[in-house]
Write a protein that holds these residues in place. Structure first.
Motif, PDB file in Angstrom:
ATOM      1  N   MET A   1      16.214  -5.566 -12.996  1.00 31.90           N
ATOM      2  CA  MET A   1      15.044  -6.398 -12.858  1.00 31.90           C
ATOM      3  C   MET A   1      15.390  -7.702 -12.127  1.00 31.90           C
ATOM      4  O   MET A   1      14.564  -8.233 -11.420  1.00 31.90           O
ATOM      5  N   ALA A   2      16.612  -8.183 -12.289  1.00 30.86           N
ATOM      6  CA  ALA A   2      17.024  -9.407 -11.608  1.00 30.86           C
ATOM      7  C   ALA A   2      17.017  -9.211 -10.088  1.00 30.86           C
ATOM      8  O   ALA A   2      16.578 -10.097  -9.345  1.00 30.86           O
ATOM      9  N   TRP A   4      15.170  -7.035  -8.448  1.00 30.42           N
ATOM     10  CA  TRP A   4      13.759  -6.951  -8.052  1.00 30.42           C
ATOM     11  C   TRP A   4      13.184  -8.352  -7.921  1.00 30.42           C
ATOM     12  O   TRP A   4      12.470  -8.647  -6.970  1.00 30.42           O
ATOM     13  N   PHE A   5      13.514  -9.224  -8.863  1.00 33.22           N
ATOM     14  CA  PHE A   5      13.010 -10.592  -8.843  1.00 33.22           C
ATOM     15  C   PHE A   5      13.496 -11.346  -7.611  1.00 33.22           C
ATOM     16  O   PHE A   5      12.721 -12.031  -6.942  1.00 33.22           O
ATOM     17  N   CYS A   9      11.120 -12.591  -4.681  1.00 31.81           N
ATOM     18  CA  CYS A   9      11.002 -14.008  -4.309  1.00 31.81           C
ATOM     19  C   CYS A   9      11.185 -14.197  -2.805  1.00 31.81           C
ATOM     20  O   CYS A   9      10.430 -14.943  -2.169  1.00 31.81           O
ATOM     21  N   THR A  52      17.861  -2.939  -4.708  1.00 35.03           N
ATOM     22  CA  THR A  52      17.221  -3.168  -6.004  1.00 35.03           C
ATOM     23  C   THR A  52      17.238  -1.922  -6.874  1.00 35.03           C
ATOM     24  O   THR A  52      17.737  -1.931  -7.996  1.00 35.03           O
ATOM     25  N   ALA A 103       2.508  -9.056  -8.858  1.00 32.47           N
ATOM     26  CA  ALA A 103       3.933  -8.738  -9.038  1.00 32.47           C
ATOM     27  C   ALA A 103       4.239  -7.749 -10.160  1.00 32.47           C
ATOM     28  O   ALA A 103       4.963  -6.774  -9.921  1.00 32.47           O
ATOM     29  N   TYR A 107       5.887  -3.999  -9.523  1.00 30.49           N
ATOM     30  CA  TYR A 107       7.192  -3.626 -10.070  1.00 30.49           C
ATOM     31  C   TYR A 107       7.137  -2.241 -10.720  1.00 30.49           C
ATOM     32  O   TYR A 107       7.979  -1.385 -10.457  1.00 30.49           O
TER      33      TYR A 107
END
Length: 119
Positions: A1-2, A4-5, A9, A52, A103, A107
């Motif tokens: 998930m990090a 993806w974040f 961004c 990702t 968002a 996801y």
């Protein structure tokens, strides 16, 4: 998930800067979103596919699913941005808030439908 974040961004910044730069001249949320989203989408797809989600899905399978997800994301983001503008929210905030709405949905679509592992 990090991951993806981080990719999200970076993609958002590309989209946001282009949108805010063009919107005063174009004046249409739909057209401006199409341009800004179109530019940021290539970066987003390749980065999500390779880094990702570390997808093993063939591009022949994942690209059409990704395109469908991005059409949905475009419609959701454009509708939310336009609605917020009608409600009097300044354009910079409207675009930011629309991305925050879009968002989480994006996801789950990318993780479970587009880049799902085949093995």
């Amino acid at each position: 998930m990090a991951r993806w974040f981080m990719v999200g961004c970076a993609t958002f910044l590309i989209d946001y800067v282009i949108f805010l730069s063009l919107y005063p001249y174009i004046g249409s949320v739909a057209i401006t979103n199409l341009i800004s989203g179109g530019v940021s989408t290539s970066f987003n797809y390749l980065t999500h596919h390779r880094w990702t989600f570390k997808s093993d899905a063939d591009h022949k399978c994942s690209t059409p699913r990704y395109a469908g997800a991005m059409i949905f994301a475009y419609l959701l983001n454009t509708s939310a941005t336009k609605t917020l503008l009608i409600l009097g929210v300044p354009v910079a905030w409207a675009k930011f808030l629309a991305a925050a709405i879009q968002a989480p949905t994006t996801y789950y679509i990318l993780n479970f439908l587009v880049f799902k592992k085949t093995k």
